[in-house]
Design an enzyme around this catalytic site. Structure first.
Site, PDB file in Angstrom:
ATOM      1  N   ASN A  69      -9.848  -0.585  -3.040  1.00  0.00           N
ATOM      2  CA  ASN A  69      -8.449  -0.361  -2.676  1.00  0.00           C
ATOM      3  C   ASN A  69      -7.563  -0.925  -3.792  1.00  0.00           C
ATOM      4  OD1 ASN A  69      -5.860  -0.559  -1.617  1.00  0.00           O
ATOM      5  ND2 ASN A  69      -6.513  -1.272   0.392  1.00  0.00           N
TER       6      ASN A  69
ATOM      7  N   HIS B 168      -3.836   7.044   0.873  1.00  0.00           N
ATOM      8  CA  HIS B 168      -4.022   5.726   0.265  1.00  0.00           C
ATOM      9  C   HIS B 168      -5.453   5.282   0.541  1.00  0.00           C
ATOM     10  CE1 HIS B 168      -3.965   1.537  -0.536  1.00  0.00           C
ATOM     11  NE2 HIS B 168      -3.974   1.192   0.738  1.00  0.00           N
TER      12      HIS B 168
ATOM     13  N   CYS C  81       0.815  -1.231   0.000  1.00  0.00           N
ATOM     14  CA  CYS C  81       0.000   0.000   0.000  1.00  0.00           C
ATOM     15  C   CYS C  81       0.838   1.265   0.000  1.00  0.00           C
ATOM     16  CB  CYS C  81      -0.936   0.004   1.197  1.00  0.00           C
ATOM     17  SG  CYS C  81      -1.989  -1.436   1.227  1.00  0.00           S
TER      18      CYS C  81
HETATM   19  O1  UT7 Z   1      -4.663  -1.229   2.198  1.00  0.00           O
HETATM   20  C1  UT7 Z   1      -4.100  -2.189   3.041  1.00  0.00           C
HETATM   21  C2  UT7 Z   1      -4.393  -1.890   4.429  1.00  0.00           C
HETATM   22  N1  UT7 Z   1      -5.675  -2.459   4.760  1.00  0.00           N
HETATM   23  C3  UT7 Z   1      -6.455  -1.820   5.572  1.00  0.00           C
HETATM   24  O2  UT7 Z   1      -6.180  -0.724   5.997  1.00  0.00           O
HETATM   25  C4  UT7 Z   1      -7.721  -2.521   6.001  1.00  0.00           C
HETATM   26  C5  UT7 Z   1      -8.036  -2.179   7.428  1.00  0.00           C
HETATM   27  N2  UT7 Z   1      -9.198  -2.927   7.927  1.00  0.00           N
HETATM   28  C6  UT7 Z   1     -10.440  -2.700   7.490  1.00  0.00           C
HETATM   29  O3  UT7 Z   1     -10.658  -1.889   6.614  1.00  0.00           O
HETATM   30  C7  UT7 Z   1     -11.579  -3.427   8.173  1.00  0.00           C
HETATM   31  O4  UT7 Z   1     -11.067  -4.155   9.264  1.00  0.00           O
HETATM   32  C8  UT7 Z   1     -12.330  -4.390   7.219  1.00  0.00           C
HETATM   33  C9  UT7 Z   1     -13.137  -3.614   6.221  1.00  0.00           C
HETATM   34  C10 UT7 Z   1     -11.368  -5.299   6.505  1.00  0.00           C
HETATM   35  C11 UT7 Z   1     -13.285  -5.270   8.011  1.00  0.00           C
HETATM   36  O5  UT7 Z   1     -14.205  -4.460   8.722  1.00  0.00           O
HETATM   37  P1  UT7 Z   1     -14.418  -4.717  10.289  1.00  0.00           P
HETATM   38  O6  UT7 Z   1     -15.451  -3.765  10.713  1.00  0.00           O
HETATM   39  O7  UT7 Z   1     -13.092  -4.646  10.965  1.00  0.00           O
HETATM   40  O8  UT7 Z   1     -15.027  -6.183  10.314  1.00  0.00           O
HETATM   41  P2  UT7 Z   1     -14.466  -7.503  11.004  1.00  0.00           P
HETATM   42  O9  UT7 Z   1     -13.304  -8.049  10.269  1.00  0.00           O
HETATM   43  O10 UT7 Z   1     -14.320  -7.273  12.476  1.00  0.00           O
HETATM   44  O11 UT7 Z   1     -15.662  -8.509  10.769  1.00  0.00           O
HETATM   45  C12 UT7 Z   1     -16.961  -8.280  11.362  1.00  0.00           C
HETATM   46  C13 UT7 Z   1     -17.913  -9.346  10.872  1.00  0.00           C
HETATM   47  C14 UT7 Z   1     -17.366 -10.759  11.029  1.00  0.00           C
HETATM   48  O12 UT7 Z   1     -18.446 -11.598  11.374  1.00  0.00           O
HETATM   49  P3  UT7 Z   1     -18.701 -12.044  12.913  1.00  0.00           P
HETATM   50  O13 UT7 Z   1     -17.449 -12.761  13.338  1.00  0.00           O
HETATM   51  O14 UT7 Z   1     -18.899 -10.751  13.671  1.00  0.00           O
HETATM   52  O15 UT7 Z   1     -19.911 -12.884  12.850  1.00  0.00           O
HETATM   53  C15 UT7 Z   1     -16.923 -11.117   9.651  1.00  0.00           C
HETATM   54  O16 UT7 Z   1     -16.960 -12.501   9.391  1.00  0.00           O
HETATM   55  O17 UT7 Z   1     -18.174  -9.182   9.489  1.00  0.00           O
HETATM   56  C16 UT7 Z   1     -17.950 -10.412   8.802  1.00  0.00           C
HETATM   57  N3  UT7 Z   1     -17.473 -10.113   7.451  1.00  0.00           N
HETATM   58  C17 UT7 Z   1     -18.312  -9.883   6.422  1.00  0.00           C
HETATM   59  N4  UT7 Z   1     -19.643  -9.895   6.339  1.00  0.00           N
HETATM   60  C18 UT7 Z   1     -20.193  -9.618   5.139  1.00  0.00           C
HETATM   61  C19 UT7 Z   1     -16.194  -9.979   7.019  1.00  0.00           C
HETATM   62  N5  UT7 Z   1     -16.186  -9.664   5.715  1.00  0.00           N
HETATM   63  C20 UT7 Z   1     -17.498  -9.608   5.323  1.00  0.00           C
HETATM   64  C21 UT7 Z   1     -18.121  -9.320   4.096  1.00  0.00           C
HETATM   65  N6  UT7 Z   1     -19.465  -9.329   4.050  1.00  0.00           N
HETATM   66  N7  UT7 Z   1     -17.427  -9.019   2.980  1.00  0.00           N
END
Ligand code: UT7
Length: 349
Positions: free
Chosen positions: A306, A276, A114
């Site tokens: 992204n 970014h 990134c």
């Molecule tokens: O550019 C490289 C650097 N990358 C970043 O900066 C990314 C930084 N992180 C993020 O942007 C966020 O952490 C994400 C967008 C990747 C994820 O969002 P989050 O609010 O942190 O969600 P989470 O990973 O804590 O997941 C919450 C829930 C989980 O379900 P349970 O365990 O609560 O039942 C996941 O399984 O959301 C679920 N989940 C989804 N649900 C529907 C994860 N991905 C998805 C999806 N659709 N695509």
């Protein structure tokens, strides 16, 4: 002292648009979840054949070169940032040299994910400052759609990333206080495995100690890539999203503050922040921390997702084309991602 300026900028995104709703055909996800957590509405995917990380980079480069008022034969060095190269090796830089029928110039590939574009810009800036080169082509390009798990298993990664490319041409300038004012590069490998693609690779099992329990221990080492590694999904990016998020919201403001301090400037001096495009929530957090108004931050993750090393040059190009980056403006670029690596640059346009 001689320093560098952005003399030309270009971008390219593939024509194929995939909305969040389109992705629900492959995995258990929803438009609501993706928009709420990331801000993304749609992204572009390259053609399965014909369009590669290099070909997209070349299209962006052609525009940047033309806008710089030069020809490919004038380029004397290439720096190419990507995490999704056409080949494991050689890198994309030489493929650009071939595609644009350039002279036998040096070609350097950068692997900083990134923050790859800012690292690439910084390297090019140093070569200009020393007087070694006069026309450096810097490209950030990604074809993520080839390296993602489009099943529910990979949904936390695959809904985020998209394909595209951006490029700039750097040239020397002796105009005081103009061009690239400074660049700031950092890394901390302590959490290298929190956002990584493990294969093809020569790793042993050290990352398994981190309890990435989804992987089968038998699929370790011996070869860059085995059928078993593919069965385990080790050819797809792994990301602990929440951990990356928490670190990003600290490091973005920190590295921007470092750039401002190095130039005796303050957040209110920024005319345009181009972060970014990792997550709209991260960009909004940074905006609030720096107390910047909406017109001073450029986001386009809504349209492209992204695009990693391409996200900053694509966003910068769009902002410039829209007249939102004008001569004399102070532009701040900042990135955080896999490695972890993070970086910033201040540019007086
Ligand atoms: O550019 C490289 C650097 N990358 C970043 O900066 C990314 C930084 N992180 C993020 O942007 C966020 O952490 C994400 C967008 C990747 C994820 O969002 P989050 O609010 O942190 O969600 P989470 O990973 O804590 O997941 C919450 C829930 C989980 O379900 P349970 O365990 O609560 O039942 C996941 O399984 O959301 C679920 N989940 C989804 N649900 C529907 C994860 N991905 C998805 C999806 N659709 N695509």
């Amino acid at each position: 002292m001689q320093h560098s300026k952005i003399a030309g900028i270009g971008m390219y995104v593939p024509k194929n648009v995939y909305t969040n709703t389109d992705l629900t055909n492959f995995m258990d996800t929803s438009d609501e979840w993706i928009q709420e957590r990331t801000g993304i509405k749609e992204r572009r995917y390259a053609d399965r054949t014909g369009e590669t990380t290099t070909t997209m980079g070349v299209e962006a480069a052609k525009i940047a070169i033309e806008r710089a008022g030069i020809t490919p034969q004038d380029i004397d060095f290439i720096v190419f940032a990507t995490l999704s190269p056409d080949y494991y090796f050689p890198g994309c830089g030489v493929l650009v040299q071939r595609a644009l029928q350039m002279k036998e110039v040096g070609a350097l590939d950068i692997r900083n994910q990134c923050s790859g574009f800012i690292y690439a810009l910084s390297v090019a800036d140093q070569f200009i400052k020393t007087g070694m080169y006069k026309n450096i082509l810097v490209i950030g390009s990604e074809k993520h759609s080839f390296g993602m798990d489009f099943t529910t298993r990979g949904r936390n990664v695959s809904v985020i990333f998209g394909d595209g490319a951006g490029a700039v041409v750097l040239q020397p300038t002796s105009k005081e206080g103009h061009g690239i004012l400074s660049t700031h590069l950092h890394s901390d490998g302590g959490d290298a495995e929190l956002l990584a693609m493990f294969n093809p690779g020569t790793h042993s099992n050290h990352w398994l100690d981190k309890k990435l329990a989804d992987y089968d221990e038998a699929a370790i080492g011996e070869t860059f890539m085995s059928h078993q590694m593919i069965d385990n999904g080790q050819n797809f990016a792994y990301m602990d999203g929440p951990a990356v998020f928490k670190k990003a919201v600290v490091k973005f403001p920190e590295v921007i503050g470092e750039a401002l301090a190095a130039n005796n400037l303050k957040p209110s001096d920024i005319d345009m922040l181009v972060p970014h495009q990792a997550n709209l929530r991260i960009a909004q957090f940074v905006q609030q921390t720096l107390k910047l108004s909406d017109d001073k931050v450029y986001n386009n993750i809504q349209k492209y997702g992204n695009t990693t090393a391409a996200s900053i040059p694509i966003a910068l190009c769009e902002a410039w084309e829209a007249g939102k980056v004008k001569e004399g403006d102070l532009v701040c670029l900042a990135a955080f991602g896999s490695g972890f690596t993070w970086a910033s640059a201040l540019v007086r346009w």
